[in-house]
Scaffold this motif. Structure first.
Motif, short mmCIF file in Angstrom:
data_model
loop_
_atom_site.label_atom_id
_atom_site.label_comp_id
_atom_site.label_asym_id
_atom_site.label_seq_id
_atom_site.Cartn_x
_atom_site.Cartn_y
_atom_site.Cartn_z
N UNK A 191 15.99 6.94 27.03
CA UNK A 191 16.54 7.12 25.69
C UNK A 191 16.11 5.98 24.76
N UNK A 192 16.25 4.73 25.22
CA UNK A 192 15.85 3.60 24.39
C UNK A 192 14.33 3.53 24.26
N UNK A 193 13.59 3.95 25.29
CA UNK A 193 12.12 3.98 25.19
C UNK A 193 11.70 4.96 24.10
N UNK A 194 12.39 6.08 24.00
CA UNK A 194 12.09 7.08 22.96
C UNK A 194 12.27 6.47 21.56
N UNK A 195 13.40 5.74 21.34
CA UNK A 195 13.64 5.11 20.04
C UNK A 195 12.59 4.04 19.74
#
Length: 574
Positions: A256-260
């Motif tokens: 999720x944070x990698x996507x952002x």
């Protein structure tokens, strides 16, 4: 303090409820400080087993909730996380003394809805929790409401709730929450145009993370800091925070944070006019985003929620049936007259139960159909995005940076409109026509103006009052351009028209291309070309089922070109 607690647990000789409480306290204080520690699953499963052997509901419920947190946040599996949260909720739901734990579990379920972009569901859950007297951390709930409004681009509302959350967190001297709130508040301030305030707030958050070594917040803070610095045109610092955010996300295996982080880094490259890296990074972001928020996962989560409610209703009904059976037996003992009365009551009750069951079954089928419709709508986006990104890629490969920049700007507008409309069941006809014009303009540029287009609306139709499913004609227009007009030597024409006929809206795409037979015989004819057609037919079948209508798609092979007529039930906005 944590080390001394760990020593107490190691030296504890008995496996009683006090031992379980010590293990729970240890997890609460250390798990979020070391999210990459892979032993947390086995640690909480051991606490769950001991609690089950002791028949200790507090230990069972909290262990399930902790396992849900691990699956949800540390392993990026919200579906498995939701299953653990529901088990925890089952343990706590009916015990008044456990209501404070219910607040935490329902908050986590609300966060899954927020992450899956089910904003209305998430907002309803959080506002309900805000009025719960057992909610002792309302500043945390206010923070999540701020997140929902932030995702909905309602920046004033988002800042309002963040400011209220910050006051509560500071009154309670909760450093982690203060840092977390300031991380998001700084971003929203920058997006709202308060650049200096945003920079001050995000730097205050970074200082707290360094001072208290809050590793669990570092990735999100770096990602937001990158965007805030980008808004302030400090590209060097923006790239520093975006790059380090991406590195930390990969090391934590947090998708999720990698996507952002990928989305922010793509914006940084675009600002530097490094369009090749911007496109590559943006494509990675799109692929990862679709895998996190894909139709199958949303469908699975919705079905699991529906199944959970259905199972709970059946359990309640079963208890009620058993209670009625007891009443019937007591009536038999009391006398024959009462027996007849009880039998009569029981028959009435069963009829009522059958009626309720049929009503719930119908409601369930409607929910499944509605959910499947959402899934089909969302399948349109990756298909459309893939082709549009290829168009931009052509310019970059030709080193035509000016055209690539112009194309990227138009594509960004198209993406924003597409994403805004993809979550809606219906939009105004005028909005859909605007979206189609933007798409057609981009495709004309891509194919060097090899075709023209006209859009005609019958004089009696009010495009500002007619509702249509978003992008229902786009796959057919795409087929006309790519398979009909692109292979034609002369200037082509696509005619798009809308008219009313017997309470139906007839939407037509008429081209003078090479036609379907020649296109199919082409060696380069892609096998996937019929995907848009199949999805659109499925959308219309579901609309027919939900609205009891007779919408249809008709294809006519002309002497020159192809005509598509899509008939939809006439829907008015007001």
């Amino acid at each position: 303090m944590i080390d001394s607690l760990e020593n107490v647990i190691k030296n504890y000789k008995s496996k009683d409820t006090a031992y379980v409480n010590l293990r729970i306290k240890y997890v609460a204080r250390k798990m979020f400080l070391t999210p990459t520690d892979t032993t947390w699953t086995s640690y909480n499963n051991k606490t769950l087993n001991i609690s089950s052997q002791l028949n200790y509901p507090k230990g069972i419920g909290i262990s399930y909730n902790n396992l849900g947190i691990i699956q949800h946040y540390f392993l990026s599996d919200p579906l498995q996380g939701l299953e653990y949260y529901q088990k925890s909720y089952d343990v706590f739901e009916n015990e008044p003394k456990f209501q404070k734990y219910v607040v935490a579990v329902l908050t986590n379920i609300g966060l899954i809805n927020l992450e899956q972009q089910e904003y209305d569901k998430a907002l309803k859950s959080f506002k309900t929790l805000l009025n719960n007297p057992e909610n002792k951390s309302k500043y945390n709930t206010l923070f999540y409401i701020g997140n929902v409004y932030g995702e909905q681009k309602k920046l004033d509302s988002s800042m309002y709730y963040y400011q209220k959350a910050l006051v509560g967190a500071e009154q309670n001297n909760r450093h982690i929450y203060i840092a977390n709130i300031k991380t998001n508040l700084g971003l929203i301030q920058a997006r709202a145009g308060f650049l200096n305030e945003g920079l001050t707030t995000i730097n205050a958050s970074l200082d707290l993370i360094e001072k208290y070594n809050i590793e669990g917040l570092r990735v999100a803070a770096y990602t937001n800091a990158a965007e805030v610095y980008l808004q302030n045109n400090d590209i060097e610092k923006a790239e520093y925070y975006a790059t380090n955010s991406l590195k930390l996300s990969k090391s934590l295996n947090n998708l999720s944070t990698e996507n952002s982080a990928l989305a922010t880094l793509a914006n940084v490259y675009a600002k530097k006019q490094d369009y090749k890296n911007a496109l590559t990074t943006y494509q990675k972001h799109i692929v990862l985003r679709d895998s996190l928020i894909n139709a199958d996962r949303k469908l699975d989560i919705s079905r699991k929620e529906i199944q959970y409610e259905a199972d709970k209703d059946r359990a309640i009904s079963q208890v009620e049936i058993e209670r009625q059976k007891s009443i019937k037996n007591a009536s038999i003992i009391g006398g024959s007259g009462l027996i007849l009365a009880s039998i009569f009551s029981f028959v009435l009750y069963r009829r009522k139960q059958d009626a309720i069951s049929k009503s719930k079954e119908a409601e369930f089928n409607a929910k499944v159909s509605d959910t499947e419709l959402k899934a089909l709508r969302s399948q349109m986006n990756p298909h459309f995005i893939f082709n549009s990104l290829n168009s931009i890629g052509d310019y970059i490969l030709k080193n035509d940076t000016e055209s690539a920049s112009d194309y990227l700007g138009k594509f960004a507008k198209l993406m924003r409109l597409t994403l805004e409309n993809s979550e809606k069941k219906e939009i105004l006809l005028s909005e859909d026509i605007s979206l189609l014009r933007t798409y057609m303009d981009i495709e004309r540029k891509r194919f060097n103006h090899k075709f023209d287009y006209v859009i005609e609306i019958e004089a009696d139709l009010d495009s500002e009052n007619i509702l249509v499913p978003p992008m229902i004609l786009q796959p057919f227009i795409e087929n006309s351009i790519i398979h009909g007009l692109s292979q034609k030597e002369e200037l082509g024409l696509v005619k798009i028209s809308f008219k009313a006929e017997k309470n139906m809206l007839i939407c037509s795409v008429d081209d003078n291309g090479i036609g379907r037979k020649k296109s199919i015989s082409s060696k380069n004819h892609p096998e996937s070309k019929s995907m848009g057609m199949a999805i659109t037919k499925s959308r219309i079948e579901i609309i027919n089922k939900l609205k009891n209508t007779n919408g249809n798609v008709e294809i006519t092979d002309k002497t020159e070109g192809t005509r598509i007529d899509v008939s939809l039930p006439m829907q008015l906005a007001f």
